[in-house]
Write a protein that holds these residues in place. Structure first.
Motif, mmCIF file in Angstrom:
data_model
loop_
_atom_site.group_PDB
_atom_site.id
_atom_site.type_symbol
_atom_site.label_atom_id
_atom_site.label_comp_id
_atom_site.label_asym_id
_atom_site.label_seq_id
_atom_site.Cartn_x
_atom_site.Cartn_y
_atom_site.Cartn_z
ATOM 1 N N SER A 44 0.828 -1.203 0.000
ATOM 2 C CA SER A 44 0.000 0.000 0.000
ATOM 3 C C SER A 44 0.866 1.259 0.000
ATOM 4 C CB SER A 44 -0.940 -0.006 1.208
ATOM 5 O OG SER A 44 -1.853 1.058 1.126
ATOM 6 N N GLU A 45 1.992 1.208 0.705
ATOM 7 C CA GLU A 45 2.922 2.336 0.723
ATOM 8 C C GLU A 45 3.525 2.592 -0.658
ATOM 9 O OE1 GLU A 45 5.747 1.415 3.807
ATOM 10 O OE2 GLU A 45 4.203 1.537 5.368
ATOM 11 N N SER A 46 3.599 1.553 -1.492
ATOM 12 C CA SER A 46 4.138 1.675 -2.848
ATOM 13 C C SER A 46 3.057 1.985 -3.877
ATOM 14 C CB SER A 46 4.830 0.364 -3.256
ATOM 15 O OG SER A 46 5.907 0.100 -2.414
ATOM 16 N N PHE A 47 1.809 2.071 -3.434
ATOM 17 C CA PHE A 47 0.671 2.198 -4.333
ATOM 18 C C PHE A 47 0.817 3.360 -5.321
ATOM 19 C CE2 PHE A 47 -3.541 3.854 -5.399
ATOM 20 C CZ PHE A 47 -4.144 2.717 -5.917
ATOM 21 N N LYS A 49 3.454 5.041 -6.357
ATOM 22 C CA LYS A 49 4.544 4.829 -7.321
ATOM 23 C C LYS A 49 4.129 3.835 -8.395
ATOM 24 C CE LYS A 49 7.833 4.624 -3.851
ATOM 25 N NZ LYS A 49 9.053 4.064 -3.313
ATOM 26 N N LEU A 50 3.489 2.757 -7.978
ATOM 27 C CA LEU A 50 3.041 1.737 -8.933
ATOM 28 C C LEU A 50 1.954 2.295 -9.849
ATOM 29 C CD1 LEU A 50 2.994 -1.286 -6.475
ATOM 30 C CD2 LEU A 50 4.584 -0.961 -8.384
ATOM 31 N N LEU A 51 1.024 3.037 -9.281
ATOM 32 C CA LEU A 51 -0.051 3.653 -10.062
ATOM 33 C C LEU A 51 0.527 4.617 -11.101
ATOM 34 C CD1 LEU A 51 -3.184 3.928 -10.311
ATOM 35 C CD2 LEU A 51 -2.979 5.872 -8.757
ATOM 36 N N LEU A 57 -3.060 -2.472 -8.642
ATOM 37 C CA LEU A 57 -2.634 -3.387 -7.586
ATOM 38 C C LEU A 57 -3.855 -4.071 -6.979
ATOM 39 C CD1 LEU A 57 -0.223 -4.390 -5.869
ATOM 40 C CD2 LEU A 57 -0.557 -2.379 -4.408
ATOM 41 N N ILE A 58 -3.882 -5.410 -7.081
ATOM 42 C CA ILE A 58 -5.020 -6.197 -6.610
ATOM 43 C C ILE A 58 -4.519 -7.301 -5.681
ATOM 44 C CG2 ILE A 58 -6.904 -7.737 -7.273
ATOM 45 C CD1 ILE A 58 -6.925 -6.334 -10.012
ATOM 46 N N GLY A 59 -5.037 -7.318 -4.448
ATOM 47 C CA GLY A 59 -4.736 -8.371 -3.495
ATOM 48 C C GLY A 59 -5.913 -9.321 -3.384
ATOM 49 N N GLN A 79 -4.847 -0.551 -2.152
ATOM 50 C CA GLN A 79 -5.082 -1.530 -3.202
ATOM 51 C C GLN A 79 -6.501 -2.103 -3.143
ATOM 52 O OE1 GLN A 79 -2.744 -1.759 -0.838
ATOM 53 N NE2 GLN A 79 -2.569 -3.798 0.008
ATOM 54 N N ILE A 80 -6.914 -2.654 -4.257
ATOM 55 C CA ILE A 80 -8.184 -3.374 -4.343
ATOM 56 C C ILE A 80 -7.991 -4.705 -3.632
ATOM 57 C CG2 ILE A 80 -9.804 -4.501 -5.929
ATOM 58 C CD1 ILE A 80 -8.769 -2.436 -8.075
#
Length: 145
Positions: A44-47, A49-51, A57-59, A79-80
């Protein structure tokens, strides 16, 4: 590869909803356990940057929607989160199978992560990885950090 699962708010989410985007699908055994909580919080902390790099991001876990909603709210996860209560999607991805713990074999969810391209094809996978530090590894591999 295609699937439909309910998210933490009991809304049906189809993988095809994300065609045209790169998708990170990660499987974790159970919300609120120490490893799964740490992994979800780190991801979630990287969300952002990834976005910004074009990833969704899906868990996915076998937890029920209600539990996922509480988990997401309590830890402020971005994340979802999807409920795979009957492990159908985990089996589809090969994230459900025989595990070993303290010398004993049993069937369970294998902590796994799959990177899908814009067409929904798996281009990279991580199987049976550690929970802690996985976000750092993913950032390095996907974002060059």
């Amino acid at each position: 590869m295609e699937f439909t699962l309910l998210n933490q708010d009991e809304v049906a989410i189809n993988l095809s909803d994300f065609r045209g985007k790169k998708v990170i699908v990660f499987f974790y055994p159970k919300a609120y356990t120490p490893g799964c909580t740490k992994q979800n919080c780190e991801l979630s902390e990287s969300f952002d940057k990834l976005l910004n790099a074009g990833y969704v991001l899906i868990g996915i876990s076998p937890d029920k929607c209600e539990k996922l909603a509480k988990f997401k709210a309590e830890y402020g996860l971005n994340q979802i989160l999807l409920s795979d209560e009957f492990k159908e999607v985990a089996k589809l991805f090969g994230a459900w199978g025989i595990k070993k713990n303290y010398g004993k074999e049993y069937e369970g969810l294998i902590r796994s992560c799959f990177i899908l391209d814009e067409n929904g094809e798996i281009i990279k996978e991580y199987k049976n990885h550690k929970a802690t530090g996985f976000a750092t590894r993913l950032n390095k591999d996907l974002l060059g950090e």
